[in-house]
Design an enzyme around this catalytic site. Structure first.
Site, PDB file in Angstrom:
ATOM      1  N   HIS A 155      32.149  46.111  32.046  1.00 19.68           N
ATOM      2  CA  HIS A 155      32.687  45.029  31.226  1.00 19.68           C
ATOM      3  C   HIS A 155      31.491  44.285  30.636  1.00 19.68           C
ATOM      4  CE1 HIS A 155      36.624  45.852  32.804  1.00 19.68           C
ATOM      5  NE2 HIS A 155      36.229  45.624  34.040  1.00 19.68           N
ATOM      6  N   ASN A 196      39.659  49.935  33.615  1.00 21.91           N
ATOM      7  CA  ASN A 196      39.554  49.663  35.037  1.00 21.91           C
ATOM      8  C   ASN A 196      38.747  50.741  35.754  1.00 21.91           C
ATOM      9  OD1 ASN A 196      40.365  49.567  37.935  1.00 21.91           O
ATOM     10  ND2 ASN A 196      41.539  47.817  37.203  1.00 21.91           N
ATOM     11  N   GLU A 232      33.663  46.750  44.492  1.00 19.53           N
ATOM     12  CA  GLU A 232      35.012  47.033  44.003  1.00 19.53           C
ATOM     13  C   GLU A 232      35.413  48.495  44.094  1.00 19.53           C
ATOM     14  OE1 GLU A 232      38.645  47.059  41.558  1.00 19.53           O
ATOM     15  OE2 GLU A 232      36.893  48.298  41.200  1.00 19.53           O
ATOM     16  N   ASP A 266      45.100  49.510  44.475  1.00 18.93           N
ATOM     17  CA  ASP A 266      43.898  49.289  43.667  1.00 18.93           C
ATOM     18  C   ASP A 266      43.222  50.645  43.401  1.00 18.93           C
ATOM     19  OD1 ASP A 266      41.644  48.139  42.461  1.00 18.93           O
ATOM     20  OD2 ASP A 266      41.903  46.290  43.582  1.00 18.93           O
ATOM     21  N   ASN A 267      42.160  51.017  44.124  1.00 21.25           N
ATOM     22  CA  ASN A 267      41.447  52.270  43.832  1.00 21.25           C
ATOM     23  C   ASN A 267      41.729  53.371  44.849  1.00 21.25           C
ATOM     24  OD1 ASN A 267      39.647  51.658  41.487  1.00 21.25           O
ATOM     25  ND2 ASN A 267      39.099  49.987  42.864  1.00 21.25           N
ATOM     26  N   HIS A 292      32.629  48.178  37.195  1.00 17.78           N
ATOM     27  CA  HIS A 292      33.985  48.177  37.762  1.00 17.78           C
ATOM     28  C   HIS A 292      34.220  49.552  38.423  1.00 17.78           C
ATOM     29  CE1 HIS A 292      38.279  46.401  36.956  1.00 17.78           C
ATOM     30  NE2 HIS A 292      38.165  46.897  38.158  1.00 17.78           N
ATOM     31  N   ASN A 339      45.519  50.990  37.360  1.00 14.27           N
ATOM     32  CA  ASN A 339      44.281  50.692  38.082  1.00 14.27           C
ATOM     33  C   ASN A 339      43.427  51.941  38.304  1.00 14.27           C
ATOM     34  OD1 ASN A 339      42.415  49.407  39.972  1.00 14.27           O
ATOM     35  ND2 ASN A 339      43.937  47.795  40.109  1.00 14.27           N
TER      36      ASN A 339
END
Ligand SMILES: *[C@@H]1O[C@H](CO)[C@@H](O)[C@H](O)[C@H]1NC(C)=O
Ligand SMILES: *[C@@H]1O[C@H](CO)[C@@H](O)[C@H](O)[C@H]1NC(C)=O
Length: 362
Positions: free
Chosen positions: A136, A170, A50, A271-272, A118, A226
């Site tokens: 998480h 996140n 991710e 996203d990232n 994450h 994010n």
């Protein structure tokens, strides 16, 4: 008469809401394929890479085994089926054919079976590399701190950050060995309110700063906030809201305080972020929202991938270009990309890792 008018107005509002919602899902969008050079899949479990960050020497740390809080049971079953668990991988851009290698995590206080990594952030001070990873956990979210020992391929667990403000995190971005920013993506993790938070939207996401002593809220009223990253000179912080498709620049004071600076409509679900050597921002993005929603519900359902580059000058976007796009036949749901010399690595939320030679990039 009035009753009819009110009915008509309410009817129009409902229609407007539905049309807006359908447009947001991008039902009619098409993604074409292009790469910056020859690309190949890096062997591995293929259940998600991710987030990642690359050190100046080309060593890259990658998180794997994400199960979002409130994710469908299909995601956990998929992870189990593919020998999935929370892992941090190492990739060396100088030896791309070696592929990825799992880093061994050592430390008595660290529970390996309760690790759902994450976002990741690295902090380099001379030869010392400190790592922070969003976790998480089964009970609450935490931010885990490690020391990276490259020669032993090890991460030594140093500390677990726990706080009520570390809620549904996140990503994390360090601005020193002991201080960091983090994003809360949403408030409700599952159930009806989770759906309402997305559909209305309620915008309960926020941006936090831990200065080494206390937690300070920097901004709020954000929805699906994010990944985040600091500019090389630490004058700016870059982040984005996925569903609203907005990129944000904040200016950063020396004491860590942030202020909103620029908002840029990227027209894709970001996203990232990572930085290239010139300070431009690379994002893994999801070009078609309804397809990535299906994919995050069932990882075997394809979704397209995309990498965009935001060309930056003094904290503002001057140009946006697309570096990579895949219609979902090869790589599902890209979430991050990292450039090093003439190569790029692309990670995904729940799918594979791709390595590309970069022959041409704008
Ligand atoms: C580690 O995490 C697992 C999964 O949540 C839990 O069942 C177990 O009790 C934990 N072990 C310790 C020592 O806390
Ligand atoms: C940080 O510095 C700015 C001015 O440079 C000041 O306005 C602000 O109050 C400071 N914040 C904290 C938490 O000290």
């Amino acid at each position: 008469m009035i009753k009819k008018a009110i009915t008509a107005v309410i009817g129009l509002l409902i229609i407007q809401f539905i049309v807006k919602f359908l447009l947001k899902l991008e039902l009619f969008k098409h993604v074409y394929n292009h790469t910056p050079g020859p690309c190949r899949i890096v062997p591995g479990e293929g259940i998600g890479y991710e987030d990642m960050e690359t050190l100046p020497n080309g060593l890259t740390l990658i998180t794997s085994g994400l199960v979002m809080p409130g994710a469908s049971s299909t995601v956990s079953e998929h992870r189990k089926k593919h020998n999935g668990k929370g892992r941090i991988y190492l990739f060396d851009f100088n030896q791309p054919d070696k592929g990825i290698e799992e880093l061994k995590i050592v430390g008595d206080q660290f529970n390996h079976s309760d690790f759902g990594p994450h976002g990741i952030s690295l902090w380099k001070d001379k030869d010392k590399v400190t790592v922070m990873v969003v976790n998480h956990g089964s009970a609450v979210d935490t931010i885990e701190k490690f020391l990276f020992i490259a020669k032993d391929k090890q991460l030594k667990h140093l500390h677990t950050y726990r706080d009520p403000t570390i809620h549904m995190v996140n990503d994390v971005a360090m601005d020193s060995e002991n201080s960091f920013y983090f994003t809360n993506y949403a408030y409700y993790k599952s159930g009806l309110f989770h759906v309402l938070e997305a559909v209305i939207p309620l915008a309960y996401g926020n941006l936090m700063y831990y200065d080494g002593k206390a937690y300070h809220k920097q901004d709020e009223g954000l929805f699906t906030l994010n990944g985040l990253v600091l500019s090389h000179d630490q004058k700016y912080l870059y982040t984005g809201e996925t569903i609203p498709q907005k990129f944000h620049t904040f200016t950063r004071q020396k004491n860590g305080t942030l202020s909103r600076y620029q908002e840029f409509n990227v027209k894709t679900a970001i996203d990232n972020p990572t930085l290239d050597k010139d300070g431009n921002v690379l994002f893994g993005t999801h070009p078609i929202i309804w397809q990535v929603m299906g994919h995050t519900d069932n990882p075997e359902t394809p979704a397209p991938s995309q990498v965009i580059k935001l060309h930056m000058k003094d904290g503002a976007v001057t140009k946006m270009t697309e570096v990579f796009a895949d219609d979902g036949h090869t790589l599902y749901g890209s979430s991050v990309a990292s450039l090093y010399n003439d190569a790029m690595l692309v990670g995904t939320v729940l799918h594979k890792l791709m390595y590309c030679e970069v022959r041409w990039i704008d």
